[in-house]
Write a protein that holds these residues in place. Structure first.
Motif, mmCIF file in Angstrom:
data_model
loop_
_atom_site.group_PDB
_atom_site.id
_atom_site.type_symbol
_atom_site.label_atom_id
_atom_site.label_comp_id
_atom_site.label_asym_id
_atom_site.label_seq_id
_atom_site.Cartn_x
_atom_site.Cartn_y
_atom_site.Cartn_z
ATOM 1 N N LEU A 103 0.814 -1.220 0.000
ATOM 2 C CA LEU A 103 0.000 0.000 0.000
ATOM 3 C C LEU A 103 0.843 1.264 0.000
ATOM 4 N N ALA A 104 2.157 1.143 0.207
ATOM 5 C CA ALA A 104 3.032 2.325 0.337
ATOM 6 C C ALA A 104 3.131 3.182 -0.928
ATOM 7 N N PRO A 105 3.352 2.693 -2.141
ATOM 8 C CA PRO A 105 3.639 1.313 -2.563
ATOM 9 C C PRO A 105 5.135 1.017 -2.487
ATOM 10 N N ALA A 106 5.462 -0.257 -2.320
ATOM 11 C CA ALA A 106 6.857 -0.668 -2.142
ATOM 12 C C ALA A 106 7.510 -1.028 -3.467
ATOM 13 N N THR A 107 8.810 -0.801 -3.549
ATOM 14 C CA THR A 107 9.617 -1.341 -4.642
ATOM 15 C C THR A 107 9.828 -2.835 -4.376
ATOM 16 N N PRO A 108 10.191 -3.627 -5.384
ATOM 17 C CA PRO A 108 10.450 -5.057 -5.136
ATOM 18 C C PRO A 108 11.489 -5.285 -4.036
ATOM 19 N N LEU A 167 9.880 -4.583 -0.682
ATOM 20 C CA LEU A 167 8.914 -5.631 -0.346
ATOM 21 C C LEU A 167 9.620 -6.870 0.193
ATOM 22 N N ILE A 168 10.686 -7.283 -0.479
ATOM 23 C CA ILE A 168 11.454 -8.446 -0.021
ATOM 24 C C ILE A 168 12.087 -8.163 1.338
ATOM 25 N N LEU A 175 16.675 0.133 5.778
ATOM 26 C CA LEU A 175 15.597 0.305 4.803
ATOM 27 C C LEU A 175 14.759 1.546 5.053
ATOM 28 N N SER A 176 14.461 1.824 6.313
ATOM 29 C CA SER A 176 13.494 2.871 6.652
ATOM 30 C C SER A 176 13.990 4.258 6.250
ATOM 31 N N PRO A 177 13.168 5.014 5.496
ATOM 32 C CA PRO A 177 13.567 6.370 5.118
ATOM 33 C C PRO A 177 13.444 7.373 6.267
ATOM 34 N N LEU A 224 8.186 1.409 6.463
ATOM 35 C CA LEU A 224 9.490 0.900 6.022
ATOM 36 C C LEU A 224 9.641 1.013 4.506
ATOM 37 N N ALA A 225 8.523 0.865 3.799
ATOM 38 C CA ALA A 225 8.548 0.927 2.331
ATOM 39 C C ALA A 225 8.430 2.355 1.809
ATOM 40 N N GLY A 226 8.425 3.327 2.728
ATOM 41 C CA GLY A 226 8.420 4.722 2.296
ATOM 42 C C GLY A 226 7.089 5.416 2.354
#
Length: 285
Positions: free
Chosen positions: A41-46, A49-50, A117-119, A170-172
């Motif tokens: 929903l962030a949306p995450a990059t691959p 996501l991994i 990972l976390s921005p 975490l995914a931004g």
């Protein structure tokens, strides 16, 4: 150093026992996707996501390891768990020292990767909140898992609300720019509460005299009533989400069916359910 064939088998069996401590089969299909939904929903990059998947594999595995670590004496009194071999530590197949080392490795991987990972600080914060509640849930002298109602709410927080928000941030994702993620995270918190209630209903007979859960304290029939109430609450939250955000008829119908079917399907102990239904029928007349 080379192992003899017998030594290799022994080492492999020992590694398998430590893997059993993490009880991956019990949660991988249900709890692992929850933080991934937040990331999507962030949306995450691959890559993100991994990474979120790896982080929460370690976080949830740590939590189940902590649960086994502090539940040794209780599990020894639970005949079903002894028979199934759910806790290798209670049967002496692994050591406390080895289990503690494994949990430290899982923590180190999860926290390090989350920081990388976390921005911002939010993703790390929600990850640490998950870890903290998973620890407080089982650790001696606190044991939130044996506190009335608190056990249910804590389970919802650490397996539903915080994982969704952690995956999202975490995914931004930016919590300040969206409200739908808060409603979705709340819905998964309620599902997390349902999960523990079904578990406590299933284990009611074994828990009597061994563990002080909410269902043990209120009784099996009231436990079913509580579960039914939480299911209705989850449907109400879903309808609130649908009111503000168009998710489509097919997804809406599937979500309602899942929210109704999941808790009752997973409950093996249905002997008191008919009594609850009859009670509600009397009130409805």
């Amino acid at each position: 150093m080379f192992f003899r064939s017998g030594d290799s088998r022994d080492k492999g069996n020992l590694n398998l026992e430590y893997l059993k401590m993490l009880r991956v089969r019990e949660w991988i299909k249900f709890f692992a996707p929850i933080p991934l939904i937040g990331a999507i929903l962030a949306p995450a990059t691959p890559f993100a996501l991994i990474s979120v998947g790896v982080i929460f594999f370690c976080v949830i595995a740590f939590g189940l390891g902590v649960n086994n670590y502090f539940d040794v004496e209780i599990d020894l009194r639970n005949t079903k768990k002894v028979r199934r071999g759910n806790n290798p530590l209670s049967s002496g197949r692994v050591t406390k020292r080895g289990t503690f080392a494994l949990m430290c490795v899982l923590l180190a991987v999860a926290i390090t990767l989350a920081c990388f990972l976390s921005p911002g600080i939010s993703g790390v914060l929600f990850t640490l909140l998950c870890i903290s509640f998973l620890t407080l849930y089982s650790v001696n002298h606190i044991r939130l898992k044996e506190r009335f109602i608190v056990d249910i709410l804590t389970h919802g927080l650490m397996f539903g609300l915080f994982p969704v928000l952690a995956g999202f941030t975490l995914a931004g994702g930016d919590l300040n720019l969206t409200t739908h993620i808060l409603l979705i995270a709340t819905l998964f918190m309620i599902i997390g509460c349902e999960s523990l209630l079904t578990h406590q209903i299933n284990d009611y007979e074994e828990d009597l005299g061994n563990s002080s859960t909410t269902v043990v304290k209120v009784g099996l029939k009231k436990g079913w009533v509580l579960l039914a109430s939480v299911v209705l609450l989850s449907i109400a939250i879903l309808e609130l989400i649908v009111h503000y955000f168009d998710i489509g008829l097919v997804l809406h119908s599937a979500a309602v069916a899942y929210l109704i079917a999941y808790p009752f399907y997973t409950c093996r102990n249905r002997s008191e359910l008919q009594g609850v239904i009859n009670t509600y029928s009397v009130y409805a007349q």
